[in-house]
Design a protein around this motif. Structure first.
Motif, PDB file in Angstrom:
ATOM      1  N   ILE A 258       0.872  -1.261  -0.094  1.00  0.00           N
ATOM      2  CA  ILE A 258      -0.088  -0.031  -0.036  1.00  0.00           C
ATOM      3  C   ILE A 258       0.952   1.171   0.090  1.00  0.00           C
ATOM      4  N   ALA A 259       2.211   1.048   0.528  1.00  0.00           N
ATOM      5  CA  ALA A 259       2.929   2.291   0.535  1.00  0.00           C
ATOM      6  C   ALA A 259       3.201   2.715  -1.108  1.00  0.00           C
ATOM      7  N   SER A 260       2.777   1.935  -2.024  1.00  0.00           N
ATOM      8  CA  SER A 260       2.993   2.419  -3.697  1.00  0.00           C
ATOM      9  C   SER A 260       2.331   3.864  -3.609  1.00  0.00           C
ATOM     10  N   VAL A 261       1.187   3.774  -3.161  1.00  0.00           N
ATOM     11  CA  VAL A 261       0.315   5.261  -3.177  1.00  0.00           C
ATOM     12  C   VAL A 261       1.199   6.201  -2.625  1.00  0.00           C
ATOM     13  N   ILE A 316      -9.291  -1.210   5.138  1.00  0.00           N
ATOM     14  CA  ILE A 316      -9.903  -1.404   3.762  1.00  0.00           C
ATOM     15  C   ILE A 316     -10.584  -0.280   3.153  1.00  0.00           C
ATOM     16  N   PHE A 317     -11.089   0.456   4.217  1.00  0.00           N
ATOM     17  CA  PHE A 317     -11.618   1.700   3.628  1.00  0.00           C
ATOM     18  C   PHE A 317     -10.496   2.667   2.909  1.00  0.00           C
ATOM     19  N   GLY A 318      -9.437   2.883   3.948  1.00  0.00           N
ATOM     20  CA  GLY A 318      -8.300   3.656   3.120  1.00  0.00           C
ATOM     21  C   GLY A 318      -7.730   2.996   1.857  1.00  0.00           C
ATOM     22  N   SER A 354      -4.459   8.061   4.852  1.00  0.00           N
ATOM     23  CA  SER A 354      -4.264   8.359   6.408  1.00  0.00           C
ATOM     24  C   SER A 354      -4.993   7.133   7.296  1.00  0.00           C
ATOM     25  N   ALA A 355      -6.191   6.581   6.521  1.00  0.00           N
ATOM     26  CA  ALA A 355      -6.776   5.523   7.342  1.00  0.00           C
ATOM     27  C   ALA A 355      -5.990   4.226   7.076  1.00  0.00           C
ATOM     28  N   THR A 356      -5.041   4.054   6.148  1.00  0.00           N
ATOM     29  CA  THR A 356      -4.134   3.011   6.043  1.00  0.00           C
ATOM     30  C   THR A 356      -2.900   3.442   6.822  1.00  0.00           C
ATOM     31  N   ALA A 418      -5.550  -3.418  -4.378  1.00  0.00           N
ATOM     32  CA  ALA A 418      -6.296  -4.615  -4.282  1.00  0.00           C
ATOM     33  C   ALA A 418      -5.570  -5.605  -3.668  1.00  0.00           C
ATOM     34  N   ILE A 419      -4.271  -5.598  -3.913  1.00  0.00           N
ATOM     35  CA  ILE A 419      -3.396  -6.723  -3.233  1.00  0.00           C
ATOM     36  C   ILE A 419      -3.392  -6.652  -1.676  1.00  0.00           C
ATOM     37  N   ASN A 420      -3.521  -5.301  -1.123  1.00  0.00           N
ATOM     38  CA  ASN A 420      -3.497  -5.120   0.189  1.00  0.00           C
ATOM     39  C   ASN A 420      -4.831  -5.458   0.884  1.00  0.00           C
ATOM     40  N   ILE A 421      -5.914  -5.052   0.010  1.00  0.00           N
ATOM     41  CA  ILE A 421      -7.172  -5.461   0.526  1.00  0.00           C
ATOM     42  C   ILE A 421      -7.413  -6.801   0.789  1.00  0.00           C
ATOM     43  N   THR A 422      -6.849  -7.635  -0.041  1.00  0.00           N
ATOM     44  CA  THR A 422      -6.973  -9.080   0.011  1.00  0.00           C
ATOM     45  C   THR A 422      -6.238  -9.565   1.114  1.00  0.00           C
ATOM     46  N   ILE A 423      -5.232  -9.302   1.440  1.00  0.00           N
ATOM     47  CA  ILE A 423      -4.251  -9.643   2.639  1.00  0.00           C
ATOM     48  C   ILE A 423      -5.097  -9.201   3.686  1.00  0.00           C
ATOM     49  N   VAL A 424      -5.337  -7.946   4.007  1.00  0.00           N
ATOM     50  CA  VAL A 424      -5.874  -7.389   5.211  1.00  0.00           C
ATOM     51  C   VAL A 424      -7.313  -7.885   5.683  1.00  0.00           C
TER      52      VAL A 424
END
Length: 452
Positions: A258-261, A316-318, A354-356, A418-424
């Protein structure tokens, strides 16, 4: 009944002597000062390094090479995580936090002193890469050390709130770095490319001194001190980590993309706006400043929210919001409309992202027990961050040269989200788990019950 002289379980002593406010403050200030050094490199890479260290290339290739040196720093992060993580779990969190600011500061000052390509030829970019690797090595243990320190000082029901200040400090460092570059970016082109860009790097000498003094005054965590007194630290934390907790390491690796953002926002989007669309440097730098100011308030808010409703829904929201809003932000840059750029940039990076950031400092650390927490968090995040560090380079490679080149970049950002969302979504919820039971295997949980 137990003998009063017998060492009690970690959580008892930890709760008796913990000082979460002081730990959070030290983590915030130290991270801000450390990441000032890290982010001034990213800004310089986007704006000037292509012409200073790669002048023989055309503009697009020079920018691509300069951004690649930014990404190279992320390659050294996993190695730094291995070494500094071992030191932190074996010898203490405080030693790591002091070492990281010294390593980062010396490397950053070296970049400021480095002659240009016109002065020493090919040696200039080679030394630049070496110094960038040193920066990355230092950063490999920075956040994990600060997060572990703060988490282990925090009460069970406020871990995310207090650990969010580590990320808030990172945003503060980015604000400071960008603010220092604002007057520098307004210099005439010749002055900017010769001596102007070096000023922020020279100022790192003051940054290093301040961070060193602050972190030397910080107490070690009660959890680690009690483990040390009881002789319970593993002699080889890495072996224990990879034997008993490798699944958690993999989860952190893939969640951390998610740090790619952040790297797309702070490096690629800035380069795209200035070098492709032709927008002014100064307002684009101000987008980053204002977004990070918003994040200073949003991060602890989302951390506190996750202490109430859970880590997963906030995270997941973030991630979902970032995947969608990156399309709007890059599109607004392509239009050249500054009002839209500021609106999308502040909402996406300052608030939604910031939610993440408000959650992961606690969420990742909560996946591991104290004896391998710093190693596990450091290795997992830094491998994930290494992938994210090359996101601007990947974006530049797939985007091409046109104004409409932003769309593939938004797509690749959405894939990372999407990768982050799946893992979380498939991870264990940890916000109600007592600190002494975090990350334990079934065998370890049985041992804790027997001790109690």
């Amino acid at each position: 009944m137990t003998d009063p002289a017998t060492p009690q379980p970690h959580h008892n002593g930890a709760r008796a002597t913990a000082n979460p406010k002081r730990a959070a403050t030290a983590a915030w200030v130290g991270s801000a000062l450390e990441y000032y050094d890290f982010f001034i490199y990213g800004t310089a890479a986007a704006l000037v390094f292509g012409r200073v260290f790669f002048p023989g290339s055309n503009a697009a290739t020079g920018t691509l090479l300069a951004l690649a040196t930014f990404g190279v720093g992320y390659l050294a992060r996993p190695l730094g995580a291995l070494v500094l993580g071992h030191i932190g779990d074996q010898y203490g969190r405080k030693r790591v936090l002091v070492a990281t600011v010294l390593l980062m500061g010396v490397a950053t000052l070296g970049v400021g002193l480095l002659p240009s390509y016109d002065s020493i030829g090919i040696a200039a970019p080679i030394i630049l890469v070496f110094l960038r690797l040193r920066q990355g090595f230092s950063a490999g243990g920075e956040q994990a050390g600060a997060n572990s320190m703060t988490l282990e000082h925090s009460p069970d029901n406020r871990r995310a709130f207090f650990t969010s200040f580590t990320l808030s400090g990172t945003q503060g460092g980015q604000i400071l770095a960008t603010a220092v570059f604002l007057p520098v970016a307004m210099l005439p082109e010749e002055q900017l490319l010769t001596w102007g860009w070096r000023i922020p790097f020279f100022l790192s000498a003051f940054v290093v001194l301040a961070a060193f003094l602050i972190r030397r005054s910080l107490d070690e965590t009660p959890v680690f001190e009690e483990e040390l007194a009881a002789g319970e630290q593993p002699k080889m934390p890495l072996s224990t980590l990879l034997t008993d907790h490798w699944r958690s390491v993999l989860r952190v690796v893939f969640a951390a993309v998610i740090a790619s953002v952040s790297t797309i926002f702070s490096v690629y989007a800035l380069s795209y706006a200035v070098n492709t669309v032709g927008l002014d440097r100064t307002p684009m730098l101000w987008v980053g400043v204002l977004a990070n100011v918003a994040a200073l308030f949003a991060l602890p808010f989302f951390g506190a929210l996750s202490d109430r409703i859970g880590r997963k829904p906030v995270f997941i929201f973030g991630s979902t919001g970032c995947a969608l809003l990156m399309f709007g932000y890059l599109w607004s840059i392509s239009t050249g409309n500054y009002l839209l750029i500021f609106a999308f940039g502040i909402v996406m990076f300052g608030i939604v992202h910031s939610a993440t950031g408000g959650v992961w400092p606690a969420f990742y650390g909560e996946m591991f027990p104290a004896k391998v927490r710093l190693s596990g968090t450091a290795i997992g995040t830094q491998i994930g961050f290494a992938i994210a560090g090359f996101a601007p380079t990947i974006a530049s490679a797939i985007a091409g040269d046109g104004i409409g080149a932003w769309f593939p970049v938004a797509i690749i950002t959405a894939v990372f989200c999407a990768i982050n969302i799946t893992i979380v979504a498939t991870s264990r919820e940890t916000f109600r788990v007592p600190t002494e039971k975090l990350g334990l295997t079934k065998k370890e949980e049985a041992a804790v019950r027997a001790t109690v």
